[in-house]
Each structure stands twice: as C-alpha cells, then as structure tokens.
Design an enzyme around this catalytic site. Structure first.
Site, PDB file in Angstrom:
ATOM      1  N   ARG A  42      18.610 -67.123 -39.870  1.00 30.61           N
ATOM      2  CA  ARG A  42      18.937 -66.526 -38.575  1.00 30.61           C
ATOM      3  C   ARG A  42      19.029 -67.681 -37.584  1.00 30.61           C
ATOM      4  O   ARG A  42      18.313 -68.667 -37.706  1.00 30.61           O
ATOM      5  CB  ARG A  42      17.844 -65.559 -38.138  1.00 30.61           C
ATOM      6  CG  ARG A  42      17.708 -64.371 -39.062  1.00 30.61           C
ATOM      7  CD  ARG A  42      16.515 -63.519 -38.651  1.00 30.61           C
ATOM      8  NE  ARG A  42      16.176 -62.573 -39.682  1.00 30.61           N
ATOM      9  CZ  ARG A  42      16.682 -61.353 -39.783  1.00 30.61           C
ATOM     10  NH1 ARG A  42      17.558 -60.939 -38.902  1.00 30.61           N
ATOM     11  NH2 ARG A  42      16.320 -60.549 -40.753  1.00 30.61           N
ATOM     12  N   HIS A  69      14.547 -63.129 -35.140  1.00 30.85           N
ATOM     13  CA  HIS A  69      15.086 -64.057 -34.151  1.00 30.85           C
ATOM     14  C   HIS A  69      14.031 -64.379 -33.093  1.00 30.85           C
ATOM     15  O   HIS A  69      14.054 -65.458 -32.496  1.00 30.85           O
ATOM     16  CB  HIS A  69      16.324 -63.453 -33.471  1.00 30.85           C
ATOM     17  CG  HIS A  69      17.539 -63.449 -34.328  1.00 30.85           C
ATOM     18  ND1 HIS A  69      17.902 -62.366 -35.099  1.00 30.85           N
ATOM     19  CD2 HIS A  69      18.494 -64.387 -34.534  1.00 30.85           C
ATOM     20  CE1 HIS A  69      19.021 -62.641 -35.733  1.00 30.85           C
ATOM     21  NE2 HIS A  69      19.408 -63.863 -35.411  1.00 30.85           N
ATOM     22  N   CYS A 110      22.242 -60.351 -33.330  1.00 33.02           N
ATOM     23  CA  CYS A 110      20.797 -60.259 -33.172  1.00 33.02           C
ATOM     24  C   CYS A 110      20.490 -58.975 -32.414  1.00 33.02           C
ATOM     25  O   CYS A 110      21.081 -58.715 -31.369  1.00 33.02           O
ATOM     26  CB  CYS A 110      20.326 -61.493 -32.405  1.00 33.02           C
ATOM     27  SG  CYS A 110      18.651 -61.407 -31.810  1.00 33.02           S
ATOM     28  N   LYS A 111      19.564 -58.171 -32.937  1.00 33.09           N
ATOM     29  CA  LYS A 111      19.207 -56.914 -32.269  1.00 33.09           C
ATOM     30  C   LYS A 111      18.534 -57.158 -30.924  1.00 33.09           C
ATOM     31  O   LYS A 111      18.733 -56.417 -29.977  1.00 33.09           O
ATOM     32  CB  LYS A 111      18.287 -56.093 -33.166  1.00 33.09           C
ATOM     33  CG  LYS A 111      18.971 -55.539 -34.389  1.00 33.09           C
ATOM     34  CD  LYS A 111      18.003 -54.757 -35.241  1.00 33.09           C
ATOM     35  CE  LYS A 111      18.683 -54.263 -36.507  1.00 33.09           C
ATOM     36  NZ  LYS A 111      17.749 -53.587 -37.394  1.00 33.09           N
ATOM     37  N   THR A 112      17.744 -58.195 -30.835  1.00 36.61           N
ATOM     38  CA  THR A 112      16.993 -58.467 -29.613  1.00 36.61           C
ATOM     39  C   THR A 112      17.848 -59.091 -28.515  1.00 36.61           C
ATOM     40  O   THR A 112      17.788 -58.678 -27.363  1.00 36.61           O
ATOM     41  CB  THR A 112      15.808 -59.416 -29.913  1.00 36.61           C
ATOM     42  OG1 THR A 112      15.067 -58.901 -31.009  1.00 36.61           O
ATOM     43  CG2 THR A 112      14.902 -59.555 -28.707  1.00 36.61           C
TER      44      THR A 112
END
Length: 140
Positions: A42, A69, A110-112
């Site tokens: 990542r 992440h 990236c989800k965040t």
C-alpha cells in the site's frame, strides 16, 4: 568596546533563531522523494511542508507492506514532526513492485484518504534515480 559587546550579544541571540528557521528547510530539501519496499504494498502520496509554508511543499511517495494506509500515514507524521515538518495526505493506492523484473504497477485507492493521483506518483517514481529505468504502469 561597548558596541562590540552589543554586536556579540546580537549574534548570540540570532544563531538559535536562524537555526530554528533553516533546519526544517534543510530537512525538507534532504527528504527523499521515494521510500517504497518491494512486493505488493500500500502506498500514500504525501505533501510535506514547513508549517504555514504550503506553497513550498515537497510531494513524496511512501509505501510498505502493511494492513492499513493509516500505519504508513501515522509513521510518516511522527517522523516529519521530529524534523519540524507538517504532512498532508493527498491520497493512496496499491503498488506491485517487482524490482527483479524492473516493473511497478500502480492501482487502487485508499478507503481512508481516497485515491491518489497515480500519474503524479508515476512521475515522482521516474524522477528518482533508483526507479527511472523501471516500466511503470498505471491501472484505472
């Protein structure tokens, strides 16, 4: 003689101030643009800058084999704070870094922090001496 003593005191007072302002700038210039590991990883695209000086930011790529992440982000925030620098995340994604075949695939998000600009990431990787001869592809 009093004038010389006065100048001496001014010089002594100015040294810590100059050291305070020049150290983060020097650290920012010395900061490597790329720090990625080999394998599936990542990565984050980060903007690193001196507090209040976002115009003079340096965009860097950081990537490791980790589950999140967030781990990459917080590790970098702590490291940059020690240097007196601030960090802003520009997004993230995934990479497949095969150094023996000299190939890197950049993809995902990236989800965040959302998706990074993979083309900007590719540009930064190609500008580094280690990855300039790699075949770097960006998947949509």
């Amino acid at each position: 003689m009093k004038i010389l003593n006065c100048f001496s005191l001014i010089g002594q007072c100015a040294k810590p101030i100059l050291r305070t302002y020049t150290s983060p700038a020097a650290d920012l210039l010395k900061l490597p643009r790329v720090d990625i590991k080999e394998g599936k990883l990542r990565y984050l695209l980060l903007s690193v800058y001196i507090h209040g000086e976002t115009k003079h930011a340096r965009t860097v790529v950081r990537g490791w084999n980790t589950d999140s992440h967030d781990d990459i982000y917080y590790k970098n925030v702590r490291a940059m704070e020690k240097l007196g620098l601030c960090t802003k995340c520009l997004g993230g994604g995934k990479m497949d870094n095969d150094e023996s075949a000299r190939k890197i695939k950049i993809h995902g998000s990236c989800k965040t922090f959302g998706a990074a600009n993979h083309h900007k990431t590719k540009e930064i990787l190609l500008s580094s001496s280690k990855y300039k001869n790699f075949n770097i592809t960006v998947k949509k």
